[in-house]
Scaffold this active site. Structure first.
Site, short mmCIF file in Angstrom:
data_model
loop_
_atom_site.label_atom_id
_atom_site.label_comp_id
_atom_site.label_asym_id
_atom_site.label_seq_id
_atom_site.Cartn_x
_atom_site.Cartn_y
_atom_site.Cartn_z
N ARG A 112 0.85 -1.19 0.00
CA ARG A 112 0.00 0.00 0.00
C ARG A 112 0.89 1.25 0.00
NH1 ARG A 112 -3.16 -2.66 4.41
NH2 ARG A 112 -5.18 -3.32 3.57
N ASP A 139 6.75 -6.48 3.69
CA ASP A 139 6.66 -7.76 2.99
C ASP A 139 6.30 -7.45 1.53
OD1 ASP A 139 6.64 -10.47 2.58
OD2 ASP A 139 4.88 -10.88 3.80
N HIS A 185 5.01 -12.99 8.14
CA HIS A 185 5.62 -11.67 8.24
C HIS A 185 5.61 -11.18 9.70
CE1 HIS A 185 5.61 -7.15 6.92
NE2 HIS A 185 6.76 -7.52 7.45
N ASP A 207 -0.22 -0.79 8.03
CA ASP A 207 0.02 0.35 7.15
C ASP A 207 -1.24 1.10 6.73
OD1 ASP A 207 -0.98 -1.66 5.59
OD2 ASP A 207 0.64 -1.67 4.12
N ASP A 208 -2.43 0.62 7.17
CA ASP A 208 -3.68 1.30 6.83
C ASP A 208 -4.34 1.93 8.06
OD1 ASP A 208 -4.35 -1.05 8.08
OD2 ASP A 208 -5.99 -1.56 6.73
N ASP A 286 -4.48 -13.51 14.30
CA ASP A 286 -5.30 -12.74 15.23
C ASP A 286 -6.39 -13.58 15.87
OD1 ASP A 286 -6.42 -12.93 12.71
OD2 ASP A 286 -7.17 -10.88 12.65
N SER A 317 -8.67 -9.45 3.53
CA SER A 317 -10.02 -9.74 4.03
C SER A 317 -11.10 -9.26 3.07
CB SER A 317 -10.24 -9.08 5.39
OG SER A 317 -10.16 -7.67 5.28
#
Length: 442
Positions: A112, A139, A185, A207-208, A286, A317
């Site tokens: 991203r 990654d 990762h 990163d989001d 998670d 997702s």
């Protein structure tokens, strides 16, 4: 240091006395001067010379030695009386100042280029580069994203995950290849932070995520809680039900314990990584964290109003929950000085007793009353569920997240989910006497 200095003083005093005693004996052994009664010695003292009467000489020698010892005793007392002047007093001694902990931020990145939004906000709100180094672990090998990260120069540390190969998975999991790579990762990046760089804690963001102005302040306040309370295993900046209208805007300082692992901006200590790393999962890390074998009845801290906001609709997702829930999460805008607040109410025993008292002393209301906004009074109110299905139906129609992981509802604590509905605090709660989660509720 003081004890060593005192030992040196006493040792020096002993040597001084011993030397003077030897000096007396040496003076006795010296030949008599040419003129009897002549002064001898460096200090001009009268020294009694030996004669042919041995017994009388010995007696006079003993008397002289006693006089000398008495003199040395007086010197010793003078030395000891001045010792306090040789040693620094406690008042003047420099105070030992404990250094504040270094809490790095680990940004998990892939492909991203919008990682710039994440990094810009982190750098904007970061109070100290020394206390909060930013480590970006990338990654995917995406060149454009790598170039964005490189453009920050020394402001961030850019790590590149070396293994970009596909992972052998079962045929039915081929569509989940991305989840396997993410788990790999995370494993590599956390090892870099804790084992290679030797940090003792870290805050993980992806990163989001965009962070709130008090993001760093929040986690600095969480650090001592995690260090001191073994019933906690993480602190998160995220409220799964933190949409605008579902949180109290006047309670920006309110924090909760939760049995649900929230993620999305979370802190862990190196001790937890030592526990988890040997059994880290191949995929879906998670949800694995939310299993009772990992959670081990420990809780996380989470805020009433989120300190992170996700802007990444696209990902592995495929935007699950994003359009319905995530893009409406309210990001805190008020700076709360968490490090100056008394957070002792979050300690396990205190929190559990007070929370259960508030929940189960609240009047029970019906789903229809809540849904139609017909509640009388300011609240809080308790809405009771008795099964997995009743929880899911009420959660869905009231607008909070309905899914459960290993029986634990999102943002739940001891089965209770707290949220705002039409301006009233609602506790969606199991019946009194709740004891444990049912892992089959998923």
């Amino acid at each position: 240091m003081i004890r060593k200095r005192s030992s040196l003083i006493l040792c020096g005093t002993f040597l001084f006395i011993t030397w003077n005693a030897i000096l007396v004996l040496l003076l006795w052994s010296r030949p008599p001067p040419s003129q009897p009664g002549e002064l001898a010695g460096d200090q001009g003292e009268a020294v009694v010379q030996p004669t042919s009467d041995v017994v009388a000489d010995v007696l006079r020698m003993v008397d002289t030695f006693e006089v000398e010892l008495e003199r040395q005793k007086k010197i010793l007392l003078q030395i000891l009386s001045q010792r306090s002047l040789w040693e620094p007093s406690n008042r003047n001694r420099p105070k030992v100042v404990s250094r504040p902990p270094v809490i790095p931020i680990l940004v998990i990145a892939c492909n991203r280029v919008t990682v710039r939004r994440c990094l810009d906000k982190l750098l904007e709100h970061r109070p100290s580069a020394e206390l909060h180094p930013i480590i970006v672990s990338q990654d995917c090998g995406h060149a454009e994203t790598a170039e964005v990260i490189r453009s920050y120069g020394s402001k961030v540390t850019h790590l590149k995950q070396p293994d970009l190969s596909d992972i052998a998975v079962r045929p039915e999991h081929k569509k989940f290849q991305g989840y396997y790579k993410i788990s790999r990762h995370y494993h590599w990046a956390l090892n870099q932070v804790f084992k290679t760089l030797s940090y003792s804690s870290v805050v993980v963001v992806e990163d989001d995520l965009e962070v709130a102005p008090d993001f760093f302040e929040y986690f600095r306040a969480m650090h001592p809680l995690l260090k001191s309370d073994p019933s906690l295993w993480c602190a998160s900046a995220w409220n799964d039900n933190g949409r605008d209208g579902y949180v109290d805007p006047g309670k920006a300082d309110l924090l909760y314990r939760t049995d649900f692992f929230p993620g999305l901006g979370w802190m862990l200590l190196s001790e937890l990584w030592e526990e988890l790393e040997p059994k880290w999962p191949a995929s879906f890390w998670d949800d694995w964290m939310r299993q009772p074998e990992q959670r081990r009845n420990r809780a996380c801290i989470r805020p009433e109003i989120s300190r992170t906001l996700t802007f990444g609709r696209q990902g592995v997702s495929l935007g699950q929950f994003y359009d319905k829930y995530l893009k409406y999460i309210k990001l805190n805008s008020e700076f709360v000085p968490f490090t100056k607040l008394d957070l002792s109410y979050l300690k396990e025993e205190t929190y559990r007793v007070n929370f259960e008292k508030e929940v189960y002393s609240a009047p029970v209301v019906t789903y229809e009353d809540v849904k139609q906004g017909q509640l009388k009074g300011l609240g809080p109110f308790r809405l009771q569920y008795s099964s997995k299905d009743s929880f899911k139906v009420m959660a869905k129609h009231l607008g909070i997240m309905e899914d459960l992981k290993s029986g634990v509802p999102r943002a739940g604590y001891r089965g209770v989910v707290s949220f705002i509905s039409k301006g009233r605090r609602i506790y969606l709660a199991p019946p009194p006497g709740w004891t444990q989660y049912d892992p089959t509720w998923s």
